[in-house]
Design a protein around this motif. Sequence first.
Motif, PDB file in Angstrom:
ATOM      1  N   ALA A  98      45.140  44.962  28.208  1.00 41.88           N
ATOM      2  CA  ALA A  98      45.052  46.070  27.259  1.00 41.88           C
ATOM      3  C   ALA A  98      44.066  45.762  26.130  1.00 41.88           C
ATOM      4  O   ALA A  98      43.334  46.653  25.668  1.00 41.88           O
ATOM      5  CB  ALA A  98      46.436  46.381  26.695  1.00 41.88           C
ATOM      6  N   ILE A  99      44.031  44.523  25.683  1.00 36.84           N
ATOM      7  CA  ILE A  99      43.074  44.120  24.639  1.00 36.84           C
ATOM      8  C   ILE A  99      41.656  44.125  25.204  1.00 36.84           C
ATOM      9  O   ILE A  99      40.717  44.605  24.560  1.00 36.84           O
ATOM     10  CB  ILE A  99      43.422  42.718  24.096  1.00 36.84           C
ATOM     11  N   LEU A 100      41.500  43.582  26.405  1.00 40.88           N
ATOM     12  CA  LEU A 100      40.173  43.540  27.025  1.00 40.88           C
ATOM     13  C   LEU A 100      39.597  44.943  27.195  1.00 40.88           C
ATOM     14  O   LEU A 100      38.417  45.175  26.919  1.00 40.88           O
ATOM     15  CB  LEU A 100      40.246  42.845  28.388  1.00 40.88           C
ATOM     16  N   THR A 101      40.408  45.885  27.633  1.00 44.53           N
ATOM     17  CA  THR A 101      39.898  47.223  27.949  1.00 44.53           C
ATOM     18  C   THR A 101      39.762  48.106  26.718  1.00 44.53           C
ATOM     19  O   THR A 101      38.792  48.849  26.587  1.00 44.53           O
ATOM     20  CB  THR A 101      40.795  47.909  28.991  1.00 44.53           C
ATOM     21  N   ASP A 102      40.717  48.020  25.803  1.00 42.70           N
ATOM     22  CA  ASP A 102      40.688  48.922  24.646  1.00 42.70           C
ATOM     23  C   ASP A 102      39.775  48.435  23.536  1.00 42.70           C
ATOM     24  O   ASP A 102      39.146  49.236  22.842  1.00 42.70           O
ATOM     25  CB  ASP A 102      42.106  49.099  24.095  1.00 42.70           C
ATOM     26  N   VAL A 103      39.672  47.115  23.370  1.00 37.45           N
ATOM     27  CA  VAL A 103      38.964  46.554  22.209  1.00 37.45           C
ATOM     28  C   VAL A 103      37.648  45.875  22.583  1.00 37.45           C
ATOM     29  O   VAL A 103      36.643  46.035  21.874  1.00 37.45           O
ATOM     30  CB  VAL A 103      39.871  45.548  21.464  1.00 37.45           C
ATOM     31  N   LEU A 104      37.629  45.140  23.692  1.00 36.91           N
ATOM     32  CA  LEU A 104      36.512  44.241  23.969  1.00 36.91           C
ATOM     33  C   LEU A 104      35.510  44.775  24.990  1.00 36.91           C
ATOM     34  O   LEU A 104      34.567  44.078  25.359  1.00 36.91           O
ATOM     35  CB  LEU A 104      37.047  42.878  24.418  1.00 36.91           C
ATOM     36  N   GLY A 105      35.687  46.010  25.468  1.00 34.93           N
ATOM     37  CA  GLY A 105      34.667  46.649  26.297  1.00 34.93           C
ATOM     38  C   GLY A 105      34.715  46.337  27.767  1.00 34.93           C
ATOM     39  O   GLY A 105      33.721  46.502  28.479  1.00 34.93           O
ATOM     40  N   PHE A 106      35.879  45.894  28.285  1.00 32.45           N
ATOM     41  CA  PHE A 106      36.025  45.566  29.699  1.00 32.45           C
ATOM     42  C   PHE A 106      36.772  46.677  30.439  1.00 32.45           C
ATOM     43  O   PHE A 106      37.482  47.481  29.828  1.00 32.45           O
ATOM     44  CB  PHE A 106      36.789  44.249  29.872  1.00 32.45           C
ATOM     45  N   THR A 107      36.617  46.672  31.759  1.00 29.74           N
ATOM     46  CA  THR A 107      37.328  47.591  32.637  1.00 29.74           C
ATOM     47  C   THR A 107      37.895  46.804  33.801  1.00 29.74           C
ATOM     48  O   THR A 107      37.216  45.922  34.343  1.00 29.74           O
ATOM     49  CB  THR A 107      36.373  48.677  33.187  1.00 29.74           C
ATOM     50  N   GLU A 108      39.138  47.083  34.199  1.00 29.64           N
ATOM     51  CA  GLU A 108      39.688  46.449  35.382  1.00 29.64           C
ATOM     52  C   GLU A 108      38.948  46.968  36.612  1.00 29.64           C
ATOM     53  O   GLU A 108      38.842  48.177  36.808  1.00 29.64           O
ATOM     54  CB  GLU A 108      41.183  46.722  35.527  1.00 29.64           C
ATOM     55  N   ILE A 109      38.440  46.041  37.451  1.00 31.15           N
ATOM     56  CA  ILE A 109      37.648  46.478  38.609  1.00 31.15           C
ATOM     57  C   ILE A 109      38.217  46.011  39.945  1.00 31.15           C
ATOM     58  O   ILE A 109      37.717  46.408  40.991  1.00 31.15           O
ATOM     59  CB  ILE A 109      36.178  46.020  38.498  1.00 31.15           C
ATOM     60  N   GLY A 110      39.258  45.160  39.940  1.00 31.71           N
ATOM     61  CA  GLY A 110      39.780  44.726  41.222  1.00 31.71           C
ATOM     62  C   GLY A 110      40.913  43.737  41.098  1.00 31.71           C
ATOM     63  O   GLY A 110      41.125  43.136  40.040  1.00 31.71           O
ATOM     64  N   ARG A 111      41.644  43.590  42.214  1.00 34.58           N
ATOM     65  CA  ARG A 111      42.734  42.624  42.304  1.00 34.58           C
ATOM     66  C   ARG A 111      42.617  41.881  43.629  1.00 34.58           C
ATOM     67  O   ARG A 111      42.264  42.469  44.644  1.00 34.58           O
ATOM     68  CB  ARG A 111      44.102  43.308  42.186  1.00 34.58           C
ATOM     69  N   GLU A 112      42.931  40.593  43.579  1.00 32.43           N
ATOM     70  CA  GLU A 112      42.879  39.751  44.778  1.00 32.43           C
ATOM     71  C   GLU A 112      43.966  38.702  44.651  1.00 32.43           C
ATOM     72  O   GLU A 112      43.834  37.763  43.870  1.00 32.43           O
ATOM     73  CB  GLU A 112      41.497  39.102  44.902  1.00 32.43           C
ATOM     74  N   GLY A 113      45.064  38.893  45.396  1.00 31.63           N
ATOM     75  CA  GLY A 113      46.186  37.981  45.247  1.00 31.63           C
ATOM     76  C   GLY A 113      46.746  38.072  43.840  1.00 31.63           C
ATOM     77  O   GLY A 113      47.059  39.159  43.345  1.00 31.63           O
ATOM     78  N   SER A 114      46.875  36.927  43.185  1.00 30.77           N
ATOM     79  CA  SER A 114      47.416  36.901  41.826  1.00 30.77           C
ATOM     80  C   SER A 114      46.338  37.047  40.758  1.00 30.77           C
ATOM     81  O   SER A 114      46.619  36.903  39.572  1.00 30.77           O
ATOM     82  CB  SER A 114      48.179  35.591  41.603  1.00 30.77           C
ATOM     83  N   LEU A 115      45.088  37.329  41.178  1.00 32.64           N
ATOM     84  CA  LEU A 115      43.986  37.495  40.233  1.00 32.64           C
ATOM     85  C   LEU A 115      43.738  38.971  39.930  1.00 32.64           C
ATOM     86  O   LEU A 115      43.740  39.808  40.832  1.00 32.64           O
ATOM     87  CB  LEU A 115      42.697  36.892  40.791  1.00 32.64           C
ATOM     88  N   VAL A 116      43.501  39.254  38.654  1.00 34.13           N
ATOM     89  CA  VAL A 116      43.088  40.582  38.220  1.00 34.13           C
ATOM     90  C   VAL A 116      41.720  40.424  37.552  1.00 34.13           C
ATOM     91  O   VAL A 116      41.563  39.596  36.648  1.00 34.13           O
ATOM     92  CB  VAL A 116      44.088  41.197  37.219  1.00 34.13           C
ATOM     93  N   ARG A 117      40.734  41.185  38.013  1.00 33.81           N
ATOM     94  CA  ARG A 117      39.365  41.045  37.496  1.00 33.81           C
ATOM     95  C   ARG A 117      39.003  42.191  36.552  1.00 33.81           C
ATOM     96  O   ARG A 117      39.219  43.362  36.861  1.00 33.81           O
ATOM     97  CB  ARG A 117      38.350  40.970  38.638  1.00 33.81           C
ATOM     98  N   PHE A 118      38.428  41.799  35.417  1.00 32.16           N
ATOM     99  CA  PHE A 118      37.917  42.747  34.430  1.00 32.16           C
ATOM    100  C   PHE A 118      36.420  42.489  34.258  1.00 32.16           C
ATOM    101  O   PHE A 118      35.970  41.340  34.266  1.00 32.16           O
ATOM    102  CB  PHE A 118      38.622  42.569  33.082  1.00 32.16           C
TER     103      PHE A 118
END
Length: 315
Positions: free
Chosen positions: A168-188
């Motif tokens: 939520a901090i990455l997307t709302d404040v720091l200019g990132f977007t969630e772009i994918g998931r792979e296993g236990s990894l979430v990529r922004f």
Amino acid sequence: MNHHGIHHVTAIAGNARRNVEFYTRTLGLRLVKKTVNFDDPGTYHFYYGDEVGSPGTILTFFPWDHVAPGRLGVGETQETAFRVPEGAIGYWTHRFIEKGVAYQPIVRRFGETVLSFKDPHGMRLALVGVPGIESEPGWTNGEVPAEVAIRGFHGVNLLLQEAAPTGAILTDVLGFTEIGREGSLVRFKAEGTQIGGIVDIHEAGGFLPARMGGGSVHHIAFRAADDAAEAAMVKKLVENHGIRTTEQKDRNYFRSVYFREPGHVLFEIATDIPGFAADEPVAHLGEALKLPSFLEPRRAQIEAVLPQIDLSDAA
């Protein structure tokens, strides 16, 4: 114009000379600034990056002799990754063998080739093969050919209990977007950013908390174009997330605020300005010990305490 992504990563090292030798000679980065920890001036603060110290290329260290090793755990940076041309992974694998660098078998992550390794003090690093970046300029001091040289950060991997609060901090404040998931990894990914544009969150509930020490990342700094952009991000943190930052601190080459994100990693927001040529020309970056004005009166005392290093290792 918004500038997003990672500005720099700061970590803890052991012996100062060994740190300089590894990052300038083995990895082929440029020592762009030799200064001190402003809060602990008996300790060096080294900055490594590309030719001019561009945001998104800067890895910095506080080196302490005899530092106790850190312990990997929840609430810290698990891995810091650099970008290299996709065809350069073979070169780097052979180089690590020749130099005695500890590395892991090559893996694929989000469709990319990843070569993980450690520096002499246990910091967890990786090279990620990225297609189509061969034409990007690569700094070389003669040890590493320009065509296979590191091209700034790919990103960082955070080991956290859960991804959503930090996301939520990455997307709302720091200019990132969630772009994918792979296993236990979430990529922004930071929109419109190539260098330093990736944050992966590895969700790992139940792990012991991290213990800071040699090889640990102390904090991650994210980019703000200027003071106004930084102030807007600080305002969002307070109003949307109830998180307050420190007061702004002048680090000579950028101006910064700090805060603990929900997963307990120390985040910094750093301005792109004024940059590393603020107190020495680009052609001579990293050659002289640079001190902030408030420490200049203590230069002789500081230089007497700092360990001697041979900067020919950074040639």
